[in-house]
Design a protein around this motif. Sequence first.
Motif, short mmCIF file in Angstrom:
data_model
loop_
_atom_site.label_atom_id
_atom_site.label_comp_id
_atom_site.label_asym_id
_atom_site.label_seq_id
_atom_site.Cartn_x
_atom_site.Cartn_y
_atom_site.Cartn_z
N ASN A 95 45.39 46.02 42.84
CA ASN A 95 44.30 45.06 43.28
C ASN A 95 44.48 43.57 43.17
OD1 ASN A 95 42.73 47.23 44.21
ND2 ASN A 95 41.85 47.32 42.01
N LEU A 97 44.83 40.08 45.23
CA LEU A 97 44.29 39.54 46.32
C LEU A 97 45.57 39.06 47.39
CD1 LEU A 97 41.37 37.22 45.24
CD2 LEU A 97 41.12 39.62 45.78
N PRO A 98 45.51 39.79 48.53
CA PRO A 98 46.75 39.45 49.47
C PRO A 98 46.67 37.73 49.88
CG PRO A 98 44.94 40.59 50.58
CD PRO A 98 44.54 40.48 49.23
N ARG A 99 48.00 37.41 50.21
CA ARG A 99 47.91 36.04 50.73
C ARG A 99 47.18 35.10 49.66
NH1 ARG A 99 46.24 37.76 56.52
NH2 ARG A 99 45.12 38.88 55.38
N THR A 100 47.28 35.34 48.36
CA THR A 100 46.52 34.29 47.34
C THR A 100 47.79 34.39 46.33
OG1 THR A 100 44.35 35.40 47.90
CG2 THR A 100 44.62 34.16 45.83
N GLU A 104 46.21 32.08 41.41
CA GLU A 104 45.00 32.30 41.84
C GLU A 104 44.49 33.52 41.45
OE1 GLU A 104 44.39 28.82 45.16
OE2 GLU A 104 45.62 30.61 45.92
N GLU A 107 43.42 33.86 38.03
CA GLU A 107 42.19 32.88 37.87
C GLU A 107 40.97 33.59 38.17
OE1 GLU A 107 41.83 28.66 39.31
OE2 GLU A 107 44.06 28.68 39.32
N VAL A 108 41.05 34.74 38.98
CA VAL A 108 39.74 35.51 39.43
C VAL A 108 38.67 35.65 38.35
CG1 VAL A 108 38.99 37.43 40.39
CG2 VAL A 108 40.74 36.26 41.57
N PRO A 109 39.00 36.02 37.12
CA PRO A 109 38.02 36.36 36.18
C PRO A 109 37.34 35.19 35.51
CG PRO A 109 40.09 37.49 35.63
CD PRO A 109 40.54 36.76 36.67
N ARG A 158 46.40 38.85 34.70
CA ARG A 158 44.70 38.70 34.89
C ARG A 158 44.05 39.47 34.04
NH1 ARG A 158 43.47 41.33 40.56
NH2 ARG A 158 43.55 42.98 39.24
N ARG B 10 36.19 26.74 48.77
CA ARG B 10 37.59 26.82 49.10
C ARG B 10 37.73 28.42 49.55
NH1 ARG B 10 40.74 25.83 43.80
NH2 ARG B 10 40.75 27.94 43.84
N ARG B 14 39.40 29.40 52.99
CA ARG B 14 40.74 30.29 53.16
C ARG B 14 40.72 31.60 53.97
NH1 ARG B 14 42.79 31.56 47.60
NH2 ARG B 14 43.16 29.30 47.68
N ARG B 18 42.38 32.71 57.73
CA ARG B 18 43.23 33.74 57.66
C ARG B 18 43.29 34.30 59.26
NH1 ARG B 18 42.50 36.43 51.86
NH2 ARG B 18 43.96 34.64 50.83
N ARG B 349 37.40 46.31 48.41
CA ARG B 349 38.28 46.23 47.38
C ARG B 349 38.27 45.02 46.53
NH1 ARG B 349 41.87 50.75 46.27
NH2 ARG B 349 43.52 49.37 45.12
N GLU B 350 38.45 43.95 47.10
CA GLU B 350 38.32 42.56 46.77
C GLU B 350 37.11 42.23 46.00
OE1 GLU B 350 38.59 38.97 49.11
OE2 GLU B 350 37.51 38.08 47.95
N LEU B 353 36.95 44.53 42.88
CA LEU B 353 37.77 43.54 41.73
C LEU B 353 36.86 42.64 41.25
CD1 LEU B 353 40.63 43.26 40.34
CD2 LEU B 353 40.69 41.15 41.98
N ARG B 354 36.52 41.80 41.84
CA ARG B 354 35.44 40.80 41.48
C ARG B 354 34.40 41.34 40.56
NH1 ARG B 354 36.95 35.87 43.62
NH2 ARG B 354 38.23 36.00 45.69
N THR B 357 35.67 42.40 37.04
CA THR B 357 36.16 41.10 36.54
C THR B 357 35.29 40.16 35.82
OG1 THR B 357 36.92 39.75 38.16
CG2 THR B 357 38.77 41.22 37.39
N GLY B 358 34.04 40.67 36.45
CA GLY B 358 32.71 39.92 35.68
C GLY B 358 31.83 39.25 36.83
N LEU B 440 36.20 49.65 44.39
CA LEU B 440 37.34 49.66 44.00
C LEU B 440 38.29 50.93 44.22
CD1 LEU B 440 37.21 48.69 40.22
CD2 LEU B 440 38.43 47.57 41.79
#
Lengths: 254, 443
Positions: A95, A97-100, A104, A107-109, A158, B10, B14, B18, B349-350, B353-354, B357-358, B440
Amino acid sequence: MSVITLENIKKTYYLGDNTVNALRDVTLNVEEGEFVAITGPSGSGKSTLMHILGCLDRPTSGKYMLNGNDVSGLPMEALAEIRNRQIGFVFQGFNLLPRTTATENVEVPLLYSRPVLTSAERKDMALSALSSMGLADRVDHHPSQLSGGQQQRVAIARALVNNPAIILADEPTGNLDTKTSIEVMKLLQELRKEKGITIILITHEPEIAAYGTRIISMRDGLVVSDEANTPREDFDETRTAYKAEPVVAAAAVE
Amino acid sequence: MFTMLPVNLRLATRSLSRNPMRTLLTMLGIIIGVAAVLTMVALGTGARGTVEDEVASAGTNIVFVKSGNYTRGGDSVGIAAGRGAATTLIEADANAILDNIAGIRAVSPGLSLRTFISSNGENVFTRVLGIAVEFSDIYSWNMTSGRMLAPGAANEAVIGSTLAQTMFGGNAVGQEVELRGNTYTIVGITDSAIDDQPEILFVPWQTLQQSMDISHLDSITIAAEKAGETSRISGEVSVLLRARHGIESRDDVNFLAAQSGGGVEPDDFTVETQAAQALTKGLYTPAAAFALANLPKLDEVTLDEMANTLDRASNTMTALLASIAGVSLIVGGIGIMNIMLVSITERTREIGLRMATGARSADVAMQFLIEAVTLSVIGGCIGLILGLLSAKVIGWSLGWPASVSLTAMAMAIGIAATIGLIFGSYPARRASLLDPIDALRTE
């Protein structure tokens, strides 16, 4: 000190007219610094247990104490903060993040930390987590430029970056080859030994579960065995081609 | 929430960069909408300004008050004649008009005279008009050379272009002209081609009045602030002057009856709009004169209709552009909503995940809302540039001035941002309501 205490945890799903008792009655105590491997076949309730332990879901009944605090009745917003501070997740599919970049991703959490961190603070913390995973020379690489093992190490970085009390690893070696799987397990063992982090590992492979200090087997929403284990410490994949073993065994039976 | 803004910006840029093609296509509706809004505002303002300029320069905003009352037609159509010449119109009347009637831009007292003027020993018979400095503003004069009369200068003169040519071969500025014992220095040549103005010598009315040894005026020229108000102003001027001249007030509807009945005193002045004056040109038949003299509403209808027609044309154009803009903004907004929903599906999924992670629901909602607003604001900026360009091009090809105020530009960007907020809120809410476990699991 107990990091996790579960008392009579039940989880019931209602799918139309069907009632699914994913967890029937689970009582469990995990001490700080344990490496607990939870095994069991599909439908045994290990994933549901993992979601409750990870505060992604709430039990239907029962009490869940995490670091001495009852979290079983907390609202989702409060659980988000607990996930952010106390729990690190490692997933089968990484899991990332692609193209990241790796930095970074780590850094997500930190983006969701309270109080808010500056971008410089976030970057420093991410870089040091990556270095501790031996990825200091890969910080600007994108996931597609990294090997499977490296990607999972970014994911572990992470999970570690917020200094959580526990790491929940859900089939972390499921997408990796034998050699890399062993590397990842070794890494988790080192984290436990060196940093005293409590690790909960979900796996259906006994060979992987063998790296834990304690193995819990589940079936039909109940814990069927809970035993201390002498963790496996041989990291030579040529002698432990465990994935080939069942085939050999099956051949022998015939 | 706002401390996350730089991070969210940002993430948004981004994510948008893409899929540059998809982003551009999504923004197209907003781009066209904002460009249409801007073109509309630019040309609408410009066109309205042009129309008003043209109406003003055509002189339809001018009202004349003339001393005396010569009712045309007279005996032949059996209408009682007016009073004829009068010496009751004075400077105080002009000041009273300016002070008491709303919507007046300028007033100039006038004295008219046909006489010999002499310069360099040569005598020329011509028309002389005593005016105030406001006269050049009333008629929107441009000076081909020199300048307008200076305020307070008693012995300056401005000359019409034809007269300047015949008397001085064009080099009139600086020449001296003698008239009724006064010597005037010509300070400017007007390019005015209105009526017989090219053949007139204009001098300060006070000097002319002194030299003629009189104390009354021949006329008062009034400029309304807006075209289309001349009917109201001429009505109010009549009432005001009747009161000032002690003439019994009366109802205009009963004017004809009263006049033929003879019981009411006629006016000692005539109020005329330039539109009415233009209409009477070449229509000196008794019947036409009768109609004009007795249908005071005629010029009102003409003027109001003219103003209304212009307004309607400009409103139609504005409405057309506004509906184009409105439709493309709504379509653009729906496009943004659609793409945001697609993007959320792709990035489930992103989001999971976010959340794991909180990230709270609000964090996820804010991330996607800011992405939608960023999308629409960038589209708005592109639309702004295109709108300015198209306004310039259309304005240039139609000869309209295109003016866009900073307020209009800010408004266009504001509209774009609002569209992003409105149409981004539903996808953002959908994203924030995802269950992290399901998210997820999504492949």
